[in-house]
Design a protein around this motif. Structure first.
Motif, short mmCIF file in Angstrom:
data_model
loop_
_atom_site.label_atom_id
_atom_site.label_comp_id
_atom_site.label_asym_id
_atom_site.label_seq_id
_atom_site.Cartn_x
_atom_site.Cartn_y
_atom_site.Cartn_z
N ASP A 32 -74.69 54.25 -50.07
CA ASP A 32 -75.60 53.65 -49.10
C ASP A 32 -75.01 53.60 -47.69
OD1 ASP A 32 -77.86 52.85 -50.79
OD2 ASP A 32 -76.42 51.50 -51.74
N ASN A 71 -71.13 50.66 -53.41
CA ASN A 71 -72.22 50.92 -52.47
C ASN A 71 -71.92 52.08 -51.50
OD1 ASN A 71 -74.41 48.63 -52.66
ND2 ASN A 71 -72.44 47.60 -52.90
N ILE A 118 -75.25 44.67 -47.74
CA ILE A 118 -74.18 45.04 -48.66
C ILE A 118 -73.24 43.88 -48.94
CG2 ILE A 118 -72.24 46.60 -49.06
CD1 ILE A 118 -74.91 48.05 -48.99
N SER A 151 -76.32 48.32 -44.34
CA SER A 151 -76.41 49.78 -44.37
C SER A 151 -77.39 50.30 -43.31
CB SER A 151 -76.86 50.25 -45.77
OG SER A 151 -78.26 50.04 -45.91
N GLN A 190 -84.06 45.20 -50.95
CA GLN A 190 -83.20 45.76 -51.98
C GLN A 190 -83.42 45.05 -53.31
OE1 GLN A 190 -80.17 44.14 -49.25
NE2 GLN A 190 -78.95 43.74 -51.09
#
Length: 237
Positions: A236, A233, A98, A92, A139
């Motif tokens: 993001d 996701n 991701i 991202s 993350q």
């Protein structure tokens, strides 16, 4: 919507399989005299670009910006080793990891290479997972991790393999199994043990036919899992 999306990408999967065999044949034809056996086809690379491009297409169709997709220089930090070059990444704009994917193949030399492929798959996943656990990525949620392998369908890969049990008995599920069966077990257990979010085993022959031995490690299941991750996701990206 998901079912329609899956059908949309089936021609691209056939195209990827065609590319695999054509590239392999071209590399073997042009191999150097110093190359032995299948070595030239392995060292030539690019055979699995069709699968990489398929995942790129799916990503873009589901709104992933091009500059978030990495297919070259796809290097991530490891834990047991400094780095690992993966085949496909989605990162991202805020550097959240991701998705990660690895593509492999096996044509011939099954006895020599099945264990090597298994060890590579397990080792890469454990390294990535441990790196994530040790704050290698910014993350909380782990990335989606995918593994896809094309295995040649032939008499050697479909025939039961003799087991060697000099000291201890092998687990019963491996008795009277072919190499294709063993790859299926491998892919299923990579998911069951949470080493990979999804895994896919594609069998294919030199006539460019292809298929799957198990729905749980099929192309459909793999792609649905990947698409679900992209949707989860979306904010993001």
């Amino acid at each position: 919507m998901k079912k329609i999306a899956i059908q949309k990408y089936k021609p691209l999967l056939q195209k990827a399989v065609n590319h695999f065999w054509k590239t392999r044949a071209r590399q073997k034809k042009g191999k150097k005299k110093s190359d032995q056996g299948n070595r030239s086809a392995v060292t030539g690379g690019k055979q699995l670009d069709g699968l990489v491009n398929l995942l790129v297409k799916v990503s873009e169709d589901f709104g992933v910006p091009k500059d978030c997709i990495y297919t070259k220089g796809s290097i991530l930090p490891g834990y047991f080793r400094p780095t690992k070059n993966w085949d496909f990444l989605i990162i991202s704009p805020k550097k959240k990891l991701i998705a990660v994917a690895e593509f492999k193949s096996q044509v011939g030399s099954f006895g020599n290479n099945f264990n090597n492929r298994s060890e590579e798959a397990i080792g890469s996943a454990v390294d990535l997972c441990t790196s994530f656990r040790e704050d290698g990525f910014p993350q909380i949620q782990p990335p989606w991790v995918g593994y896809m392998i094309i295995v040649e369908k032939s008499e050697k890969s479909e025939s039961p393999v003799k087991l060697q049990e000099p000291i201890y008995r092998v687990r019963p599920e491996f008795v009277d199994t072919s190499y294709l069966d063993r790859y299926t077990i491998l892919c299923k257990r990579l998911i069951q043990e949470k080493h990979y979010s999804s895994a896919c085993l594609i069998w294919s022959d030199s006539n460019k036919n292809y298929g799957f031995l198990n729905d749980e490690v099929s192309f459909d299941s793999f792609l649905l899992s990947f698409i679900g991750n992209l949707q989860a996701n979306q904010n993001d990206l």
